[in-house]
Write a protein that holds these residues in place. Structure first.
Motif, short mmCIF file in Angstrom:
data_model
loop_
_atom_site.label_atom_id
_atom_site.label_comp_id
_atom_site.label_asym_id
_atom_site.label_seq_id
_atom_site.Cartn_x
_atom_site.Cartn_y
_atom_site.Cartn_z
N MET A 1 59.97 90.70 -17.93
CA MET A 1 59.14 91.81 -18.36
C MET A 1 59.84 93.13 -18.14
O MET A 1 59.36 94.03 -17.50
CB MET A 1 57.85 91.80 -17.58
CG MET A 1 56.88 90.82 -18.16
SD MET A 1 55.46 90.73 -17.12
CE MET A 1 56.02 89.59 -15.91
N THR A 2 61.02 93.17 -18.65
CA THR A 2 61.81 94.36 -18.51
C THR A 2 61.13 95.53 -19.19
O THR A 2 61.31 96.67 -18.80
CB THR A 2 63.13 94.16 -19.23
OG1 THR A 2 63.35 92.79 -19.38
CG2 THR A 2 64.25 94.78 -18.49
N GLN A 203 60.96 83.57 -25.46
CA GLN A 203 61.31 84.62 -24.51
C GLN A 203 60.85 84.22 -23.13
O GLN A 203 59.66 84.26 -22.83
CB GLN A 203 60.65 85.95 -24.91
CG GLN A 203 61.46 86.73 -25.93
CD GLN A 203 60.92 86.54 -27.33
OE1 GLN A 203 60.23 85.57 -27.62
NE2 GLN A 203 61.25 87.47 -28.21
N TRP A 205 60.66 85.55 -20.33
CA TRP A 205 59.85 86.45 -19.47
C TRP A 205 58.36 86.23 -19.67
O TRP A 205 57.57 86.56 -18.80
CB TRP A 205 60.23 87.91 -19.67
CG TRP A 205 60.11 88.42 -21.09
CD1 TRP A 205 61.13 88.54 -21.98
CD2 TRP A 205 58.93 88.88 -21.76
NE1 TRP A 205 60.64 89.03 -23.18
CE2 TRP A 205 59.31 89.26 -23.07
CE3 TRP A 205 57.58 89.03 -21.39
CZ2 TRP A 205 58.39 89.76 -24.01
CZ3 TRP A 205 56.68 89.51 -22.33
CH2 TRP A 205 57.10 89.87 -23.62
N THR A 206 57.97 85.66 -20.83
CA THR A 206 56.53 85.44 -21.05
C THR A 206 56.01 84.29 -20.18
O THR A 206 54.82 84.19 -19.94
CB THR A 206 56.23 85.11 -22.52
OG1 THR A 206 56.92 83.91 -22.87
CG2 THR A 206 56.68 86.21 -23.46
N LEU A 208 56.96 83.84 -17.14
CA LEU A 208 56.97 84.33 -15.77
C LEU A 208 55.57 84.66 -15.26
O LEU A 208 55.24 84.43 -14.10
CB LEU A 208 57.85 85.57 -15.74
CG LEU A 208 58.50 85.99 -14.44
CD1 LEU A 208 59.24 84.83 -13.81
CD2 LEU A 208 59.46 87.14 -14.71
N SER A 400 56.68 92.50 -11.40
CA SER A 400 57.19 91.35 -12.16
C SER A 400 58.46 90.83 -11.52
O SER A 400 59.35 91.60 -11.17
CB SER A 400 57.52 91.78 -13.60
OG SER A 400 56.37 92.24 -14.23
N ASP A 402 61.08 89.36 -12.51
CA ASP A 402 62.41 89.63 -13.06
C ASP A 402 62.88 91.04 -12.72
O ASP A 402 64.06 91.35 -12.83
CB ASP A 402 62.46 89.36 -14.58
CG ASP A 402 61.40 90.11 -15.34
OD1 ASP A 402 60.51 90.72 -14.72
OD2 ASP A 402 61.45 90.10 -16.58
N GLN A 403 61.94 91.90 -12.33
CA GLN A 403 62.34 93.22 -11.89
C GLN A 403 62.47 93.28 -10.37
O GLN A 403 63.15 94.14 -9.83
CB GLN A 403 61.31 94.28 -12.33
CG GLN A 403 61.22 94.47 -13.82
CD GLN A 403 62.56 94.84 -14.41
OE1 GLN A 403 63.41 95.42 -13.75
NE2 GLN A 403 62.76 94.49 -15.66
N ARG A 410 68.16 87.13 -11.74
CA ARG A 410 67.17 87.27 -12.80
C ARG A 410 67.33 86.18 -13.88
O ARG A 410 66.40 85.43 -14.15
CB ARG A 410 67.31 88.66 -13.41
CG ARG A 410 66.35 88.93 -14.49
CD ARG A 410 66.48 90.37 -14.99
NE ARG A 410 65.74 90.50 -16.21
CZ ARG A 410 66.28 90.46 -17.42
NH1 ARG A 410 67.58 90.37 -17.54
NH2 ARG A 410 65.54 90.53 -18.48
N LEU A 414 64.93 82.88 -14.80
CA LEU A 414 64.25 82.72 -16.09
C LEU A 414 64.66 81.41 -16.77
O LEU A 414 63.84 80.71 -17.35
CB LEU A 414 64.54 83.91 -17.00
CG LEU A 414 63.93 85.24 -16.54
CD1 LEU A 414 64.41 86.38 -17.42
CD2 LEU A 414 62.41 85.17 -16.56
#
Lengths: 437, 299
Positions: A1-2, A203, A205-206, A208, A400, A402-403, A410, A414
């Motif tokens: 979720m960058t 993707q 990140w979705t 996550l 989030s 990933d951040q 990261r 993922l």
């Protein structure tokens, strides 16, 4: 979720070409902070993401600041995906911006470690009134270790469970409030050949958001915090394993349908399946609302419902806790020749009424205390009030993952998560793959 | 005139003529290459100064399971992309070498994909492969994937990438073959016909041998070029699902720009350069291309 505005993921197209260009570009035009206009004033170079709505609000703040005599600020904007790389390269050079947009957590940890950022703790502690204007959970989420390195610069982006009112109505169901209800609902929807949850599996990140919420509901925020702080054995925490197992079970049960791994997030992807009623629910950030208003206005108006993530029976986590992007932050670089002016800019603008009102008008919900009465000026007061209340009452707002993790973990995180969803890894396999990094 | 007879006496450019290009090459190609090779022996996040760590990055490279996976995928992709592109480009090129008007028009249409940027192509294919709103929803059921989940499985994703790059690069190689096929003297075909060869035989005995150098050139371009497939993968699959479409350039990009491990990325990059060089040398050596024999020998 960058990305705060996920529709901009479609601009990723530029990243492939832009990555190289960004690197080359930095050498030539990294810091544009030369003397300009009035020579007697210092110039503060502010880096932001490119976004028509955001930049309008930020430019207004810069204009107000420039009207004073302290210094001149200048906004430089960059496309999302190229931005992180450009920033990284700039930070490694002598051409750093004075003030820059970031996501907090892992996105700046490396810079803090390199002693490149100004510790804003003394500034905030010295001015309790300024500090007190921000919602604590959001300000806290911007901490690295015990210090503040960022000041919130825009609205909050919690992850919300959206549902299609029409579809749930058709099967005679309410949005789930507990995990058991969720599973029952999955079975009912499947029997009607409706995909229970839209998921944009191309993707990662979705994916996550699911593990973020489940781990938080089952074990509380401490489970992941351990990992964010660098303890990789945290991945084998019983609560984490349980959460991972729940995901595998949900996938196997058909919670996301069969072809989620081919679904995109961009326009025409998961959001559209959901809006068209092919999927009943969608777990996504608050930006999904804006996207639906933009792309499926009629659905957003009549058919879009939202609620909090279900309670996990017997879980240790507080059901009011949330995950997502608390907000984005402005940080100041230590090498800046104008730290005092840059600080003055943040203090003058970031919590000012004019700035906050601009965000509300743009549909954002800034992390400012006592905002309830002002939210009626929002284009979507009901949704804004929901988001505001959700964050205000949250005992914790987890950034989030990933951040939050170090940048170097990261991608593997993922990738392994995608493997877990695909059934190529089980919970223990995931934990040991992460511990092996 | 015997080949090369007059050439030796013709005034040749002196070494000084090559100087500008040599300097340019040294500065913009050789120097960065050397620097990257040096960087591969350091640890550097891009912030501060690189720290010399000896061969650590290389040891890590050798033991990194993802490098192994990526290398395998890179080679698979190279092989299948080459096979698919050659199988299409060669006959298409030979066909397009004909002189009829409709061929010129069709050739121009075939050429279109080459004019699009890789990023645009990848994004276009990405939306076509969407199982709900893309062509995948229609095509999937025909080929035994009723839910259109074409790009969502490890094997499917790889096949999708091969199809995408094939679609993109076939026009260029078709052009090469078209040019080469047009250069084949008609007299050879006349002779073959007089010997009683049918169309297939003259293709096999005249066209193919005459295209030998072009096949080598085109293959080198495809094989070495496939080492640089990057934007297609980044945009189409992002290396996924899982790590099933990780290739070496993608791994390098991630190491450098997403994980800020410049030293390790430099090691991967150096490895790629070595692989590319070895590959070109091998092809040139084993194909007889280095001897540069004329395909028109005996004429």
């Amino acid at each position: 979720m960058t990305n705060p505005l996920m529709s901009r993921r479609s601009l990723l197209g530029l990243a492939g070409l832009g990555a190289g260009a960004a690197v080359l570009g930095t050498a030539g035009c990294g810091g544009s902070s030369g003397p300009q206009g009035d020579d007697s004033k210092a110039l503060i170079d502010i880096w932001c993401l490119q976004d028509p709505v955001q930049n309008r609000v930020q430019q207004a703040a810069v204009d107000r600041f420039n009207a004073g005599d302290a210094a001149d600020a200048k906004l430089s904007t960059f496309i999302n995906d190229a931005y992180q790389q450009k920033l990284g390269v700039a930070m490694g050079s002598e051409q750093r911006p004075d003030v820059f947009f970031n996501w907090g957590g892992g996105s700046i940890r490396e810079y803090v470690r390199g002693d490149l950022l100004v510790d804003l703790t003394p500034t905030l502690d010295a001015d309790a009134a300024f500090k007190g204007r921000f919602l604590p959970a959001v300000l806290e989420a911007g901490k690295i270790g015990a210090q503040y390195y960022g000041v919130p610069l825009r609205g909050m982006q919690p992850i919300i469970l959206y549902y299609n009112k029409e579809v749930l109505g058709r099967v005679g169901a309410q949005p789930p409030t507990t995990w058991a209800e969720t599973l029952t609902l999955v079975d009912r929807l499947k029997a009607e050949s409706i995909t229970p949850f839209a998921l944009a599996g191309t993707q990662p990140w979705t994916l996550l958001m699911w593990i973020e919420y489940l781990a938080d509901r089952i074990g509380g925020p401490a489970v992941f915090q351990r990992i964010a702080d660098g303890d990789k054995t945290g991945w084998s925490d019983p609560a984490m394993i349980k959460a991972l197992n729940e995901i595998t079970a949900l996938v196997d049960r058909g919670g996301f349908g069969t072809n989620w791994a081919s679904v995109n997030y961009e326009a025409g992807g998961a959001g559209t399946i959901f809006a068209q009623g092919k999927a009943a629910m969608h777990l996504m950030g608050s930006w999904e609302y804006t996207n639906q208003v933009d792309q499926q206005p009629e659905f957003a108006q009549n058919g879009l419902g939202w609620t909090t993530f279900p309670v996990y029976e017997g879980g240790a986590g507080d059901p009011k806790a949330i995950v997502g992007n608390p907000t984005n932050y402005f940080s100041i670089t230590k090498s800046s020749a104008n730290v005092a002016d840059a600080t003055a800019f943040l203090k003058q603008e970031m919590a000012s009424d004019a700035y906050v009102d601009d965000w509300i008008k743009a549909g954002d919900v800034p992390p400012i205390t006592g905002l309830e009465s002002r939210l009626s000026a929002s284009p979507s007061p009901e949704f804004s009030a929901f988001v505001y209340g959700m964050v205000r009452d949250a005992p914790s707002f987890q950034l989030s993952w990933d951040q939050a993790v170090d940048q170097k973990y990261r991608d593997p995180m993922l990738t392994n998560l995608q493997k877990l969803f695909l059934g190529e890894l089980d919970a223990n396999g995931f934990a040991s793959a992460m511990a092996a990094l | 005139m015997t080949p090369g007879a007059g050439g030796d006496r013709a005034p040749r450019p002196g070494a000084v003529y090559v100087l500008p290009a040599a300097l340019f090459f040294a500065f913009f190609a050789v120097l960065p290459l050397v620097l990257v090779a040096l960087l591969s022996f350091t640890e550097w996040t891009g912030i501060g100064d690189p720290r010399f760590i000896g061969t650590d990055n290389w040891t890590r490279l050798a033991g990194d399971p993802l490098v192994l996976t990526s290398t395998r995928t890179t080679l698979l992709l190279m092989l299948f992309a080459w096979a698919a592109q050659t199988a299409l480009a060669l006959p298409l090129g030979v066909w397009a070498a004909g002189r009829q008007r409709n061929r010129a028009v069709l050739s121009a249409i075939f050429f279109l994909p080459l004019l699009l940027s890789s990023a645009a192509i990848a994004l276009m294919w990405k939306s076509m492969l969407d199982p709900n709103f893309g062509v995948a929803a229609v095509v999937g059921p025909w080929i035994g994937v009723p839910d259109g989940n074409l790009i969502g499985t490890p094997r499917g994703a790889l096949i999708c990438i091969i199809i995408t790059v094939t679609w993109q690069f076939v026009p260029f190689h078709t052009l090469l073959y078209q040019g080469a096929a047009r250069n084949i003297p008609a007299v050879l075909y006349d002779a073959a016909r007089m010997d009683g060869a049918n169309r297939w035989q003259s293709f096999l005995r005249v066209t193919l041998p005459q295209l030998r150098n072009t096949i080598v050139t085109s293959s080198v371009l495809m094989l070495v070029g496939s080492l640089t497939y990057f934007e297609t993968i980044l945009l189409l699959t992002g290396g996924g699902p899982g790590d099933s479409t990780y290739v070496l350039p993608f791994l390098m990009y991630q190491a450098a720009f997403e994980r800020s491990e410049m030293g390790y990325a430099a090691a991967i990059a150096t490895g790629l350069v070595l692989l590319g060089t070895l590959l070109s040398l091998a092809i040139v050596r084993f194909s007889g291309f280095s001897r540069m024999r004329s395909t028109l020998e005996g004429m």
